[in-house]
Write an enzyme that holds these catalytic residues in place. Structure first.
Site, PDB file in Angstrom:
ATOM      1  N   HIS A 237       0.808  -1.219   0.000  1.00 14.67           N
ATOM      2  CA  HIS A 237       0.000   0.000   0.000  1.00 14.67           C
ATOM      3  C   HIS A 237       0.838   1.266   0.000  1.00 14.67           C
ATOM      4  O   HIS A 237       0.454   2.279  -0.563  1.00 14.67           O
ATOM      5  CB  HIS A 237      -1.013  -0.034   1.140  1.00 14.67           C
ATOM      6  CG  HIS A 237      -2.171  -0.905   0.776  1.00 14.67           C
ATOM      7  ND1 HIS A 237      -2.225  -2.232   1.129  1.00 14.67           N
ATOM      8  CD2 HIS A 237      -3.253  -0.659   0.021  1.00 14.67           C
ATOM      9  CE1 HIS A 237      -3.328  -2.754   0.615  1.00 14.67           C
ATOM     10  NE2 HIS A 237      -3.970  -1.830  -0.056  1.00 14.67           N
ATOM     11  N   ARG A 344      -9.859   5.419  -0.757  1.00 19.16           N
ATOM     12  CA  ARG A 344      -9.487   4.464   0.302  1.00 19.16           C
ATOM     13  C   ARG A 344      -9.685   5.152   1.653  1.00 19.16           C
ATOM     14  O   ARG A 344      -8.807   5.887   2.107  1.00 19.16           O
ATOM     15  CB  ARG A 344      -8.036   4.016   0.132  1.00 19.16           C
ATOM     16  CG  ARG A 344      -7.760   3.171  -1.103  1.00 19.16           C
ATOM     17  CD  ARG A 344      -6.289   2.762  -1.163  1.00 19.16           C
ATOM     18  NE  ARG A 344      -6.049   1.677  -2.096  1.00 19.16           N
ATOM     19  CZ  ARG A 344      -5.678   1.847  -3.369  1.00 19.16           C
ATOM     20  NH1 ARG A 344      -5.513   3.051  -3.853  1.00 19.16           N
ATOM     21  NH2 ARG A 344      -5.458   0.794  -4.145  1.00 19.16           N
ATOM     22  N   ARG A 380     -14.796   3.707  -0.401  1.00 21.31           N
ATOM     23  CA  ARG A 380     -14.742   2.314   0.035  1.00 21.31           C
ATOM     24  C   ARG A 380     -14.701   2.283   1.560  1.00 21.31           C
ATOM     25  O   ARG A 380     -13.960   3.041   2.176  1.00 21.31           O
ATOM     26  CB  ARG A 380     -13.487   1.659  -0.531  1.00 21.31           C
ATOM     27  CG  ARG A 380     -13.359   0.209  -0.101  1.00 21.31           C
ATOM     28  CD  ARG A 380     -12.176  -0.447  -0.743  1.00 21.31           C
ATOM     29  NE  ARG A 380     -10.933   0.039  -0.187  1.00 21.31           N
ATOM     30  CZ  ARG A 380      -9.732  -0.342  -0.625  1.00 21.31           C
ATOM     31  NH1 ARG A 380      -9.633  -1.180  -1.649  1.00 21.31           N
ATOM     32  NH2 ARG A 380      -8.639   0.119  -0.077  1.00 21.31           N
ATOM     33  N   GLU A 479     -12.306  -8.997  -5.576  1.00 21.03           N
ATOM     34  CA  GLU A 479     -10.848  -9.047  -5.403  1.00 21.03           C
ATOM     35  C   GLU A 479     -10.392 -10.345  -4.739  1.00 21.03           C
ATOM     36  O   GLU A 479      -9.227 -10.504  -4.418  1.00 21.03           O
ATOM     37  CB  GLU A 479     -10.352  -7.829  -4.625  1.00 21.03           C
ATOM     38  CG  GLU A 479     -11.047  -7.551  -3.315  1.00 21.03           C
ATOM     39  CD  GLU A 479     -10.513  -6.286  -2.623  1.00 21.03           C
ATOM     40  OE1 GLU A 479      -9.451  -5.764  -3.002  1.00 21.03           O
ATOM     41  OE2 GLU A 479     -11.173  -5.842  -1.663  1.00 21.03           O
ATOM     42  N   ASN A 502      -5.228  -5.704  -7.532  1.00 28.76           N
ATOM     43  CA  ASN A 502      -4.045  -5.875  -6.662  1.00 28.76           C
ATOM     44  C   ASN A 502      -4.209  -7.109  -5.780  1.00 28.76           C
ATOM     45  O   ASN A 502      -3.304  -7.921  -5.647  1.00 28.76           O
ATOM     46  CB  ASN A 502      -3.844  -4.650  -5.762  1.00 28.76           C
ATOM     47  CG  ASN A 502      -3.831  -3.375  -6.556  1.00 28.76           C
ATOM     48  OD1 ASN A 502      -3.562  -3.398  -7.731  1.00 28.76           O
ATOM     49  ND2 ASN A 502      -4.154  -2.263  -5.920  1.00 28.76           N
ATOM     50  N   ASP A 503      -5.375  -7.211  -5.166  1.00 27.84           N
ATOM     51  CA  ASP A 503      -5.606  -8.378  -4.324  1.00 27.84           C
ATOM     52  C   ASP A 503      -5.958  -9.606  -5.151  1.00 27.84           C
ATOM     53  O   ASP A 503      -5.531 -10.710  -4.832  1.00 27.84           O
ATOM     54  CB  ASP A 503      -6.714  -8.088  -3.304  1.00 27.84           C
ATOM     55  CG  ASP A 503      -6.147  -7.338  -2.118  1.00 27.84           C
ATOM     56  OD1 ASP A 503      -5.095  -7.762  -1.604  1.00 27.84           O
ATOM     57  OD2 ASP A 503      -6.716  -6.311  -1.723  1.00 27.84           O
ATOM     58  N   ARG A 513       1.501  -9.888  -2.058  1.00 26.04           N
ATOM     59  CA  ARG A 513       1.797  -8.659  -2.796  1.00 26.04           C
ATOM     60  C   ARG A 513       2.851  -7.809  -2.108  1.00 26.04           C
ATOM     61  O   ARG A 513       3.363  -6.846  -2.662  1.00 26.04           O
ATOM     62  CB  ARG A 513       0.505  -7.841  -2.998  1.00 26.04           C
ATOM     63  CG  ARG A 513      -0.113  -7.367  -1.717  1.00 26.04           C
ATOM     64  CD  ARG A 513      -1.522  -6.826  -1.938  1.00 26.04           C
ATOM     65  NE  ARG A 513      -1.572  -5.406  -2.196  1.00 26.04           N
ATOM     66  CZ  ARG A 513      -2.703  -4.689  -2.236  1.00 26.04           C
ATOM     67  NH1 ARG A 513      -3.879  -5.277  -2.069  1.00 26.04           N
ATOM     68  NH2 ARG A 513      -2.690  -3.406  -2.442  1.00 26.04           N
ATOM     69  N   CYS A 550     -10.438  -1.050 -10.545  1.00 24.82           N
ATOM     70  CA  CYS A 550      -9.753   0.011  -9.800  1.00 24.82           C
ATOM     71  C   CYS A 550      -8.400  -0.419  -9.262  1.00 24.82           C
ATOM     72  O   CYS A 550      -7.743   0.310  -8.537  1.00 24.82           O
ATOM     73  CB  CYS A 550     -10.630   0.554  -8.683  1.00 24.82           C
ATOM     74  SG  CYS A 550     -10.977  -0.644  -7.402  1.00 24.82           S
TER      75      CYS A 550
HETATM   76  C1  PEP Z   1      -7.095  -3.827  -5.035  1.00 23.68           C
HETATM   77  O1  PEP Z   1      -6.966  -4.770  -4.247  1.00 23.68           O
HETATM   78  O2  PEP Z   1      -6.858  -3.917  -6.252  1.00 23.68           O
HETATM   79  C2  PEP Z   1      -7.534  -2.509  -4.553  1.00 23.68           C
HETATM   80  C3  PEP Z   1      -7.903  -1.571  -5.383  1.00 23.68           C
HETATM   81  O3  PEP Z   1      -7.539  -2.297  -3.224  1.00 23.68           O
HETATM   82  P1  PEP Z   1      -6.231  -2.170  -2.304  1.00 23.68           P
HETATM   83  O4  PEP Z   1      -5.033  -2.004  -3.194  1.00 23.68           O
HETATM   84  O5  PEP Z   1      -6.458  -0.982  -1.445  1.00 23.68           O
HETATM   85  O6  PEP Z   1      -6.214  -3.436  -1.542  1.00 23.68           O
HETATM   86 MG    MG Z   2      -7.781  -4.713  -2.261  1.00 21.25          MG
END
Ligand code: PEP
Ligand code: MG
Length: 622
Positions: A237, A344, A380, A479, A502-503, A513, A550
């Site tokens: 993050h 976020r 979110r 996700e 991302n997740d 990650r 996203c």
């Molecule tokens: C994701 O997981 O792609 C996402 C947008 O949320 P975060 O990166 O905050 O987990």
């Molecule tokens: Mg996420």
């Protein structure tokens, strides 16, 4: 002597050299070689630059002076520092000892009657250990040889911890933990004293062992030109926040001798993941040139700001922005984004010392909703856990990314969730541009429970508290692999879906990650990810649910073209990425994108997909 060397000899020399070269690079970077050279070989010898490698995590070049992130109180990561004023250091140390002795006396006093006399006697032992005739005296001697109080304390205390750890007697061995605890207690006072009086350089490169997004709270972000973290990866993050702010960042730079670089000038090359210390004049000049070119490119992209989002053959797409920080609001507005696709909400929570009250949250959300109105803002709900720990809500788990995260915490703590929902709804009164999005949905029950709570909060506000608030559109993030296979069921219950790549990538590929060791395996172009994205698209279409992406994949021109080619028309990304993605999509026809996506879907590995997309975009002229 010329002779034939045996293979074993050769292997031995290679091993020795490998060890030595690491030590020499380290010594060059920290200036230890320079000190040696000026002492033994005469001053004025030129130092060679040292280049360390990590994971490129936010593009750009930053040149500035190192500030070490506020230390968590860890005896093992105290930098070896020297002071020219031992008297002041001794005084600082004595003050810290006094404070700890007072703590010990209070603690011991408070436990009278609760502990037996032997256990109570331990407090007296600790107090005596801090005396001048014991540890205290040893540390003062070390300070007088030039060490700061912190370095002297940590090296002396660690020596004693090791001695206890090596004892045969199990009782005495366990005392190592007590000495370590005592060490930390004194260190925390020393760190607190030091923090108050270190002046910050004008251009800051923030360096730390395991930085999280919270580290940014202690630094004036407008002076931050680079970030280096020894742990973490480009999808941590911190890296995402750094990209949003446009701060060049290198993560997973495990070889950087961070404790010894304070005050040194470093170059952070976020394009290639390099960190350069003692750069030669030529290299420094070429980095300055790169900075200049980048600035011109960014200015050039500004021309696209108000150009309609349409491909050469007239097909429309929407580009939204991801945000969460006050500092990236201006960049978000300047990017010309049509909406906020992901706010976020945990980010404003990270830089505080306790949960914000409902009214405080209303103020935070209202500010952002007003700034972007009438454009929709997708807030979110709190997505903490994983690598986003709130300092005042610590979660200690073996596997934090598979543990208590996102909606799981919200549902286990409805009092926290309801306060947030009430605040979001209240903040939207009269603006009506709020959308609420739920993170980490992995079961339908979670979704139903969360929806019930949101409806309950809305009803209470309207019918009991007299607010005039519209029920906002509610969405869910896709996700988690489980959600991929229930997109239709989820889509029937909500107004929109957004894919958190991302997740999704980390869970589909079983690659943390945040772990630099497996960062090479983390790849959004893995054929399985592309297949999952196809399934999601088809299922969402089948129930007519609005869909966007996203995650960071949407913010890379190559990822965006693939997504567009699969049919995704709505992409949300950091403000710094938006105009680059727009430039690429403006130049790509929908037929070309479809062709790229369909040929990529037949490939068997991520690197073939990446090469193919690069080549195709080059041919198009992007
Ligand atoms: C994701 O997981 O792609 C996402 C947008 O949320 P975060 O990166 O905050 O987990
Ligand atoms: Mg996420």
């Amino acid at each position: 002597t010329q002779r034939r060397f045996a293979a074993e000899e050769e292997a031995f020399v290679v091993t020795v050299c490998a060890q030595l070269s690491g030590a020499i690079a380290h010594a060059e970077a920290t200036g230890a070689l320079r000190r040696l050279a000026s002492a033994d070989l005469g001053a004025g010898r030129k130092q060679r630059e040292a280049i360390f490698h990590g994971i490129p995590s936010s593009p750009g070049v930053g040149i500035g002076h190192v500030v070490l992130a506020q230390q968590t109180v860890d005896l093992y990561s105290v930098p070896e520092r020297f002071s020219e004023d031992p008297d002041t250091e001794v005084e600082i140390f004595r003050q810290a000892l006094k404070a700890v002795k007072r703590d010990m006396q209070n603690l011991g006093g408070g436990l009278q009657g609760k502990l037996n006399s032997e256990e109570l006697a331990l407090f007296d032992v600790f107090i005596r250990m801090l005396d001048d005739t014991s540890l205290g005296g040893e540390v003062i001697e070390a300070i007088k040889t030039g060490h700061t109080a912190q370095s002297a304390w940590s090296s002396v205390i660690l020596k004693h911890v090791r001695t206890f750890q090596e004892m045969d007697d199990p009782y005495l061995r366990e005392r190592a933990a007590d000495v370590d605890g005592l060490g930390k207690r004194v260190l925390s006072y020393l760190v607190a004293t030091n923090r108050q009086d270190i002046p910050l350089p004008r251009r800051i490169v923030l360096v730390g062992e395991d930085l999280s997004a919270t580290a940014l709270a202690d630094i004036p972000v407008n002076r931050l030109v680079g970030i280096i973290s020894l742990r973490g990866s480009s999808n941590s993050h911190l890296a995402i926040v750094a990209r949003a702010l446009g701060i060049p960042t290198v993560m997973g730079a495990i070889d950087v001798p961070w404790t010894e670089l304070e005050g040194e000038e470093l170059i952070v090359d976020g394009f290639n993941g390099h960190v350069v210390s003692r750069a030669s004049r030529t290299l420094r000049r070429s980095y300055l040139q790169r900075q200049k070119e980048e600035k011109i490119l960014i200015q050039d992209l500004q021309k696209l700001r108000d150009v309609p989002c349409k491909t050469p053959d007239g097909s429309s797409f929407s580009l939204w922005v991801n945000t969460g920080l006050r500092q990236d609001t201006i960049a978000s507005l300047r990017s010309g984004a049509e909406a906020v696709g992901l706010f976020r909400t945990e980010i404003p929570f990270l830089s505080r010392s306790s949960f914000p009250t409902e009214d405080e949250q209303v103020a935070i959300y209202r500010e952002h909703l007003e700034t972007f109105a009438p454009r929709p803002v997708t807030m979110r709900t709190l997505d903490i856990g994983g690598d986003k720990d709130l300092p005042y809500f610590p979660i200690d788990e073996e596997n934090p990314f598979l543990g208590w995260r996102g909606i799981r915490i919200s549902l286990d703590h409805p009092e926290i969730f309801l306060v947030q929902i009430r605040a979001l709804l209240r903040a939207s009164e009269g603006l009506d541009n709020l959308r609420i999005m739920l993170p980490m949905i992995s079961t339908i029950t979670e979704l139903d429970d969360a929806l019930d709570l949101i409806k309950r909060a809305h009803k209470e506000l309207v019918s009991e508290d007299g607010y005039n608030i519209m029920m906002p559109p509610i969405g869910a993030m896709i996700e988690v692999p489980a959600a991929v296979y229930q997109v239709a069921e989820i889509g029937q219950r909500v107004d929109f879906l957004s894919i958190g790549t991302n997740d999704l990538v980390q869970y589909l590929l079983a690659v943390d990650r945040n772990n630099p060791r497996v960062a090479g395996l983390y790849d959004a172009f893995h054929p399985s990810v592309l297949r999952a994205l196809k399934i999601i698209f088809e299922q969402a279409e089948s129930v007519g649910c609005q869909l966007s992406v996203c995650g960071e994949m949407a913010g890379s021109p190559h990822g965006a073209v693939l997504l567009f080619g699969m049919g995704y028309k709505n992409l949300s990304m950091s403000a710094t990425a938006l105009l680059r993605v727009k430039a690429t999509l403006l130049a790509t026809s929908s037929d070309q994108a479809r062709e790229i996506a369909s040929r990529a879907s037949l490939m068997t590995d991520a690197s073939s997909v990446a090469d193919f997309v690069s080549q195709s975009l080059e041919e198009i002229g992007c």
